[in-house]
Design an enzyme around this catalytic site. Sequence first.
Site, PDB file in Angstrom:
ATOM      1  N   GLU A   1     -11.270 -10.785  -3.798  1.00 36.37           N
ATOM      2  CA  GLU A   1      -9.907 -10.500  -3.531  1.00 36.37           C
ATOM      3  C   GLU A   1      -9.297 -11.633  -2.406  1.00 36.37           C
ATOM      4  O   GLU A   1      -8.110 -11.698  -2.036  1.00 36.37           O
ATOM      5  CB  GLU A   1      -9.404  -9.381  -2.972  1.00 36.37           C
ATOM      6  CG  GLU A   1     -10.342  -8.723  -1.996  1.00 36.37           C
ATOM      7  CD  GLU A   1      -9.988  -7.411  -1.874  1.00 36.37           C
ATOM      8  OE1 GLU A   1      -8.869  -6.840  -2.139  1.00 36.37           O
ATOM      9  OE2 GLU A   1     -10.705  -6.582  -0.884  1.00 36.37           O
TER      10      GLU A   1
ATOM     11  N   CYS B   1      -8.875  -4.773 -10.808  1.00 34.71           N
ATOM     12  CA  CYS B   1      -8.291  -3.501 -10.413  1.00 34.71           C
ATOM     13  C   CYS B   1      -7.262  -3.629  -9.480  1.00 34.71           C
ATOM     14  O   CYS B   1      -6.666  -2.491  -8.907  1.00 34.71           O
ATOM     15  CB  CYS B   1      -9.430  -2.668  -9.341  1.00 34.71           C
ATOM     16  SG  CYS B   1      -9.844  -3.763  -7.904  1.00 34.71           S
TER      17      CYS B   1
ATOM     18  N   HIS C   1       0.867  -1.190   0.209  1.00 38.72           N
ATOM     19  CA  HIS C   1      -0.035   0.069  -0.025  1.00 38.72           C
ATOM     20  C   HIS C   1       0.948   1.090   0.037  1.00 38.72           C
ATOM     21  O   HIS C   1       0.510   2.322  -0.503  1.00 38.72           O
ATOM     22  CB  HIS C   1      -1.057  -0.172   1.026  1.00 38.72           C
ATOM     23  CG  HIS C   1      -2.120  -0.830   0.890  1.00 38.72           C
ATOM     24  ND1 HIS C   1      -2.211  -2.110   1.652  1.00 38.72           N
ATOM     25  CD2 HIS C   1      -3.109  -0.909  -0.106  1.00 38.72           C
ATOM     26  CE1 HIS C   1      -3.386  -2.738   1.299  1.00 38.72           C
ATOM     27  NE2 HIS C   1      -3.845  -2.195   0.449  1.00 38.72           N
TER      28      HIS C   1
ATOM     29  N   ASN D   1      -4.144  -7.834  -5.971  1.00 30.69           N
ATOM     30  CA  ASN D   1      -2.957  -7.755  -5.164  1.00 30.69           C
ATOM     31  C   ASN D   1      -3.234  -8.843  -3.919  1.00 30.69           C
ATOM     32  O   ASN D   1      -2.471  -9.330  -3.338  1.00 30.69           O
ATOM     33  CB  ASN D   1      -3.057  -6.239  -4.483  1.00 30.69           C
ATOM     34  CG  ASN D   1      -2.709  -5.228  -5.498  1.00 30.69           C
ATOM     35  OD1 ASN D   1      -2.402  -5.676  -6.777  1.00 30.69           O
ATOM     36  ND2 ASN D   1      -3.336  -4.078  -5.464  1.00 30.69           N
ATOM     37  N   ASP D   2      -4.469  -8.578  -3.398  1.00 29.61           N
ATOM     38  CA  ASP D   2      -4.796  -9.506  -2.298  1.00 29.61           C
ATOM     39  C   ASP D   2      -5.110 -10.929  -2.501  1.00 29.61           C
ATOM     40  O   ASP D   2      -4.588 -11.702  -1.959  1.00 29.61           O
ATOM     41  CB  ASP D   2      -6.002  -8.969  -1.624  1.00 29.61           C
ATOM     42  CG  ASP D   2      -5.636  -7.771  -0.393  1.00 29.61           C
ATOM     43  OD1 ASP D   2      -4.581  -8.047   0.286  1.00 29.61           O
ATOM     44  OD2 ASP D   2      -6.374  -6.853  -0.381  1.00 29.61           O
TER      45      ASP D   2
HETATM   46  C1  PEP Z   1      -6.421  -5.440  -4.481  1.00 30.43           C
HETATM   47  O1  PEP Z   1      -6.420  -6.126  -3.212  1.00 30.43           O
HETATM   48  O2  PEP Z   1      -6.006  -6.098  -5.526  1.00 30.43           O
HETATM   49  C2  PEP Z   1      -6.963  -4.080  -4.295  1.00 30.43           C
HETATM   50  C3  PEP Z   1      -6.874  -3.623  -5.637  1.00 30.43           C
HETATM   51  O3  PEP Z   1      -7.041  -3.519  -3.555  1.00 30.43           O
HETATM   52  P1  PEP Z   1      -6.064  -2.916  -2.358  1.00 30.43           P
HETATM   53  O4  PEP Z   1      -4.869  -2.862  -3.046  1.00 30.43           O
HETATM   54  O5  PEP Z   1      -6.193  -1.578  -1.875  1.00 30.43           O
HETATM   55  O6  PEP Z   1      -5.877  -3.847  -1.231  1.00 30.43           O
HETATM   56 MG    MG Z   2      -7.252  -5.372  -1.658  1.00 33.13          MG
END
Ligand code: PEP
Ligand code: MG
Length: 577
Positions: A434, A505, A189, A457-458
């Site tokens: 996610e 995303c 993050h 990402n998660d």
């Molecule tokens: C993700 O987890 O891919 C996501 C877009 O959310 P964040 O990066 O804010 O956890």
């Molecule tokens: Mg996420």
Amino acid sequence: MDRFKGIGVSRGVAVGDAFVIESERMPVRPRYIPEDQIEAEVERYDSAVVAAIEGIRDDQRRLTPRLGEEYLAIFETHIRMLDDRSLRDRVVERIRAGPMAAEAAADEVLRQHIQLLFEDKSTARWVSDIYDIQSRLHRILLGRSSGDLVELAEPAIIVAENLTPSQTVAFERGKVLAIAMEAGGETSHTAIIANALGIPAVVGLRGLTAGVRAGDRLIVDGGAGEVVTEPDQAILAQYVQIEHDIVESDRQLIDELHELPAETVAGRRITLYANIEFPYEVQTALDNGAEGIGLYRTEYLYMEKGREPTEEEHFEAYRSAAALMWPRPVVIRTFDLGADKATDSTGGPVTAEPNPFLGCRSIRLCFDRIGMFKAQLRAILRASVHGYVKILFPMITSLTELKRAKDILAEVREELDTEGYPFEPDVEVGVMIEVPGAAVMADAFAREVDFFSIGTNDLIQYTLAVDRGNPVVSDLFQPAHPAVMKLIKHTIEAGDAAGIPVAVCGQMSGDLSYLILLLGLGLRQFSTSPKITPELKRAIRLIKIEEAREIASEVMKEPSIERTIEILTTRSRELMK
Ligand code: PEP
Ligand code: MG
């Protein structure tokens, strides 16, 4: 001159002097002392406690206007803890028994105390307060500067072992020339925030803090993932040229593509949305040709303020984003606070947890703080009449959780109705996919929502059991792992079968080497940092869907991560020629 190689996470070149921030909770090496120094160490400890209490009083004066009176109690608790007679007795006992230095004795005693607090659920919430006073004492005893609310007199390059997203958000704008840190991965993050703030950043720089002293002249190249210390004139000139070329080519790309649609060679339209963290990025998204906001990470409203936003503050942020984007959509994700996106004990919502990424994070935290959640939902609904707003729930794991979130939304609708507020009655509701469990159950979720947004990402972090922010295991963070790709494919198919749109995303959607794969798997919506929208558009305009499908089917049969990466890298390189 030295060079450090890491992971470039936010493009741009910066030259400046290093401001080194010592890490919080850094382990303190036990330092033993001769018998005749015992009394001096006891005195040193006592003076450190006095200085720590003075420091808290200063913070209290400085921060109360910003955080509000209710946070006064937290400062008072810290003072009481530090002033506690039994704490002093135990530390002094350790100094004498060692005999050891004050910081080592305090560290030992406080660590034991934290362990005890963790063992009992009812006391675990105090752990972050002990961490706080522990790091305050360390900084005083070891003469280091803190990462909390650093006030930079001059613009500088921040060098740190680790910076949390909240620390990054708290820096005064314009004063941070670049960020270079040892921790962090591409999808951490802090990396996302640095990119959103337009600060060049390199993470995963092993050995950096040992090799850089405060005031050293540095070059940070956020594109190449490099840090150069004490550069000579020739090297300096080379990097100034690199920066100039980047700015120039970005500008040309935007000019060239702005009026052109994101469509493949045969004219298949692809939608390019932007991920934003701060309201001002809506304009960046528009300037770069994004067709809407696919992910508004609203938790930064919280982190910027260092406290819970009021309903009006939420409303104003969403109203202005929606109005500016109209008629394009703005997908507002409800608070994804917790884990690394926690504020500290001066007002944060999160108590320390042994495994915060698996703990009370995101939607779970919202369920724990219904008042906070409802205020946000009220504001989103109220903003819905000012543009095209959609709601996205993060980290949903089960249908029960989704139902609970929707029930709370229904309650909020009723309340607003009774109070006479106008809102769009059919605001679309989506879930982030996610968590692997949600991806496996995607068909069931698809019947309950209006859209999916895959948070890779998660999803990668949880599927492969690899911390997205830990550079030691960053090699294991592999979007090309067959299990990850199967979950993505399954989610896209479930969305298609139910007739709901699916977007990706996570950072993977902005990586050109995965673009062909995702298109080949049937993905038609991407949401990325607005800065890469033009690059993505250019690539899409070179792709034939048939070819993308062939590549995807070849890759989906491939069990090897390495071979998959090879196929995707070669094919995307051929494409970009
Ligand atoms: C993700 O987890 O891919 C996501 C877009 O959310 P964040 O990066 O804010 O956890
Ligand atoms: Mg996420």
